[in-house]
Scaffold this motif. Structure first.
Motif, PDB file in Angstrom:
ATOM      1  N   VAL A 171       0.843  -1.208   0.000  1.00 11.70           N
ATOM      2  CA  VAL A 171       0.000   0.000   0.000  1.00 11.70           C
ATOM      3  C   VAL A 171       0.878   1.257   0.000  1.00 11.70           C
ATOM      4  O   VAL A 171       0.646   2.187  -0.779  1.00 11.70           O
ATOM      5  CB  VAL A 171      -0.977   0.004   1.204  1.00 11.70           C
ATOM      6  N   LYS A 221       2.637   1.600  -3.446  1.00 12.09           N
ATOM      7  CA  LYS A 221       1.696   2.042  -4.487  1.00 12.09           C
ATOM      8  C   LYS A 221       1.304   3.500  -4.295  1.00 12.09           C
ATOM      9  O   LYS A 221       1.155   4.243  -5.259  1.00 12.09           O
ATOM     10  CB  LYS A 221       0.443   1.148  -4.495  1.00 12.09           C
ATOM     11  N   THR A 222       1.138   3.895  -3.041  1.00 11.74           N
ATOM     12  CA  THR A 222       0.787   5.299  -2.751  1.00 11.74           C
ATOM     13  C   THR A 222       1.896   6.218  -3.255  1.00 11.74           C
ATOM     14  O   THR A 222       1.631   7.256  -3.865  1.00 11.74           O
ATOM     15  CB  THR A 222       0.552   5.502  -1.238  1.00 11.74           C
ATOM     16  N   SER A 247      -7.346   1.566   0.268  1.00 15.64           N
ATOM     17  CA  SER A 247      -6.285   0.854  -0.463  1.00 15.64           C
ATOM     18  C   SER A 247      -5.856  -0.405   0.284  1.00 15.64           C
ATOM     19  O   SER A 247      -5.629  -1.455  -0.319  1.00 15.64           O
ATOM     20  CB  SER A 247      -5.059   1.754  -0.651  1.00 15.64           C
ATOM     21  N   GLU A 269      -6.193  -4.172  -1.089  1.00 20.46           N
ATOM     22  CA  GLU A 269      -4.996  -5.024  -1.188  1.00 20.46           C
ATOM     23  C   GLU A 269      -5.203  -6.319  -0.405  1.00 20.46           C
ATOM     24  O   GLU A 269      -4.806  -7.390  -0.836  1.00 20.46           O
ATOM     25  CB  GLU A 269      -3.768  -4.267  -0.675  1.00 20.46           C
TER      26      GLU A 269
END
Length: 196
Positions: free
Chosen positions: A52, A55-56, A76, A80
């Motif tokens: 997470v 990806k952020t 998120s 996930e």
């Protein structure tokens, strides 16, 4: 440190590493605890949180400053978790099927040499199939293609594909017997599409 959500997201979007460190330090523990409330696996929880955060950071330029970052992170994290759950579940189902197939074959064939003989017999049976029949069968079992994909690949009708597969199963079932389905699963690791 940051005036508000908009200011914080603005720093993240500009690639401010201090903002990223702040993000991780602020949200790691609550998100980790959140995942643990969904699943008690600490290693999985850690993997999910790391994914997470990565990806952020990767998609930081697309963050909406008018949307709560906290809500974004929790959403998120949940998404996930669902992705990981489905991956593990699909793997578990396949693993379970493989073990069931192995148990079925082994319980009926106690002797290891006999199992090897059966696999050799199956391989010979496949080799002795008529060329088109063998090609169709291997595209289905070994390559995992659907009947439609095989028909397009070989430029034949779906009915022809179905006829070739039925013929292959019939020939192999005569050689192997009722264990054919389990043997094919052990050999190719795929669940049969044709009912035996």
């Amino acid at each position: 440190m940051y005036k508000n959500n908009i200011d914080f997201i603005d720093h993240l979007k500009r690639g401010d590493e201090k903002a990223y460190v702040y993000l991780v330090e602020t949200y790691h523990k609550p998100l980790f605890n959140y995942v643990l409330s969904l699943n008690a696996d600490r290693a999985l929880a850690e993997d999910i949180i790391q994914t997470v955060f990565l990806k952020t950071w990767e998609y930081r330029k697309r963050l909406n400053p008018n949307y709560s970052l906290k809500s974004f992170l929790y959403t998120s994290t949940y998404n996930e978790f669902i992705n990981q759950y489905h991956k593990h579940r699909a793997f578990s189902i396949l693993e379970k099927k493989y073990i069931e197939a192995l148990d079925e074959v082994v319980s009926e064939i106690d002797n290891k040499n006999l199992l090897e003989q059966k696999i050799a017999l199956l391989n010979r049976g496949i080799d002795l199939l008529p060329p088109k029949c063998k090609e169709t069968f291997l595209l289905s079992k070994k390559e995992g293609l659907t009947n439609i994909e095989i028909s397009e690949y070989l430029n034949v009708s779906i009915k022809t594909v179905e006829a070739q597969l039925t013929k292959a199963y019939k020939v192999l079932k005569n050689k192997i017997g009722k264990q054919l389905k389990s043997m094919l699963f052990l050999l190719f690791g795929k669940v049969n599409r044709v009912k035996l």
